[in-house]
Design a protein around this motif. Structure first.
Motif, short mmCIF file in Angstrom:
data_model
loop_
_atom_site.label_atom_id
_atom_site.label_comp_id
_atom_site.label_asym_id
_atom_site.label_seq_id
_atom_site.Cartn_x
_atom_site.Cartn_y
_atom_site.Cartn_z
N LYS A 100 16.36 9.40 -25.51
CA LYS A 100 15.07 9.97 -25.89
C LYS A 100 14.02 9.66 -24.83
CE LYS A 100 15.68 9.99 -30.93
NZ LYS A 100 15.19 9.45 -32.23
N VAL A 101 14.10 8.47 -24.25
CA VAL A 101 13.16 8.11 -23.19
C VAL A 101 13.36 9.02 -21.98
CG1 VAL A 101 12.54 6.32 -21.52
CG2 VAL A 101 12.92 5.72 -23.91
N ARG A 200 10.55 21.78 -25.34
CA ARG A 200 11.56 20.80 -24.92
C ARG A 200 11.81 19.76 -26.02
NH1 ARG A 200 14.95 19.68 -22.98
NH2 ARG A 200 14.69 17.97 -21.52
N PHE A 201 10.74 19.28 -26.64
CA PHE A 201 10.90 18.28 -27.70
C PHE A 201 11.62 18.87 -28.91
CE2 PHE A 201 7.04 15.95 -25.87
CZ PHE A 201 7.84 15.02 -25.20
N LEU A 202 11.25 20.11 -29.27
CA LEU A 202 11.90 20.76 -30.40
C LEU A 202 13.38 21.01 -30.11
CD1 LEU A 202 9.18 23.36 -31.50
CD2 LEU A 202 9.90 21.31 -32.75
N ALA A 203 13.67 21.46 -28.88
CA ALA A 203 15.05 21.75 -28.51
C ALA A 203 15.89 20.48 -28.53
CB ALA A 203 15.10 22.39 -27.12
N THR A 204 15.29 19.37 -28.08
CA THR A 204 16.01 18.09 -28.08
C THR A 204 16.23 17.59 -29.51
OG1 THR A 204 15.07 17.47 -25.93
CG2 THR A 204 15.93 15.69 -27.30
N HIS A 205 15.19 17.70 -30.34
CA HIS A 205 15.28 17.19 -31.70
C HIS A 205 16.27 17.98 -32.54
CE1 HIS A 205 13.96 15.17 -35.36
NE2 HIS A 205 13.84 16.35 -35.94
N TYR A 206 16.21 19.32 -32.41
CA TYR A 206 17.06 20.17 -33.24
C TYR A 206 18.34 20.62 -32.51
CZ TYR A 206 13.13 20.43 -36.47
OH TYR A 206 12.13 20.12 -37.37
#
Length: 223
Positions: A100-101, A200-206
């Motif tokens: 995540k970092v 990018r954050f949404l793609a990583t999370h989901y």
């Protein structure tokens, strides 16, 4: 230096630090030595900008004209390397948070350099060429990461997961049309960068990925 250029300069330094960190974290995964870590950290931070400048005919590239970016990248990479070196295998216990970092720093760097790339294209007299400006912004954002991944011996992230290039294209497009439409600089910069980071954050999370050709691994049957 006017207000816009000051904002972009600060943003570029932030992006340089963010990408240098992500480069060293990849280097740590690959178990390279300190020189390799410095190379990966630095190339991630300044590689996209070098490609941008060559496309726009800015020679020598900014990284040589203004070595502050390279100095910041090398210094950041060195600091992160020694932090990683001191922590040793302790980081392995936090592998999920560790990734995540990496993704977080990578998203920040991508957002910053996409905006800076489009702005550089416009400032170089290519503002009327929307396709070129958006392309330059995109390659500024993804170029360093692609060079990092190739040097690290892995398929570039942009080609395989987390709608990486799509986020860069979206942010570049939003920033280009907002700034050309006369929106305040701070709003155009903030919105363009926010679009990149949000996607990018949404793609990583989901775990969003672009479609792939469905094919199961099979043995090579060629003679």
């Amino acid at each position: 230096m006017d207000t816009t250029q000051t904002i972009l300069f600060i943003a570029e330094l932030i992006g340089t630090v963010a990408f240098a960190i992500s480069g060293v974290l990849v280097a740590a995964e690959k178990r390279v030595d300190i020189f390799g870590a410095l190379v990966l950290g630095t190339i991630t931070a300044v590689g996209g900008g070098a490609i941008r400048d060559l496309l726009l005919g800015i020679t020598p590239p900014t990284l040589f004209q203004k070595p502050v970016y390279t100095i910041v990248a090398v210094a950041t990479a060195a600091i992160v390397f020694f932090i990683e070196y001191g922590m040793g295998d302790k980081i392995e216990r936090f592998s999920v948070g560790y990734m995540k970092v990496i993704n977080g720093f990578d998203a920040v760097g991508l957002a910053v350099f996409v905006v800076v790339g489009v702005n550089t294209a416009i400032a170089s007299g290519q503002g009327d060429n929307g396709f070129l400006s958006i392309f330059v912004g995109t390659i500024t954002g993804i170029g360093g990461g692609m060079m990092r991944d190739i040097l690290a011996g892995q398929i570039p992230v942009v080609l395989r997961k987390r709608v990486y290039a799509v986020a860069a294209i979206l942010g570049a497009t939003v920033y280009y049309f907002m700034t050309r439409g006369g929106c305040p600089d701070w709003l155009s910069i903030g919105t363009g960068a926010a679009c990149v980071m949000l996607l990018r954050f949404l793609a990583t999370h989901y775990c969003w990925n672009l479609p792939r050709i469905p094919r199961t691994p099979r043995e090579d049957t060629r003679e």
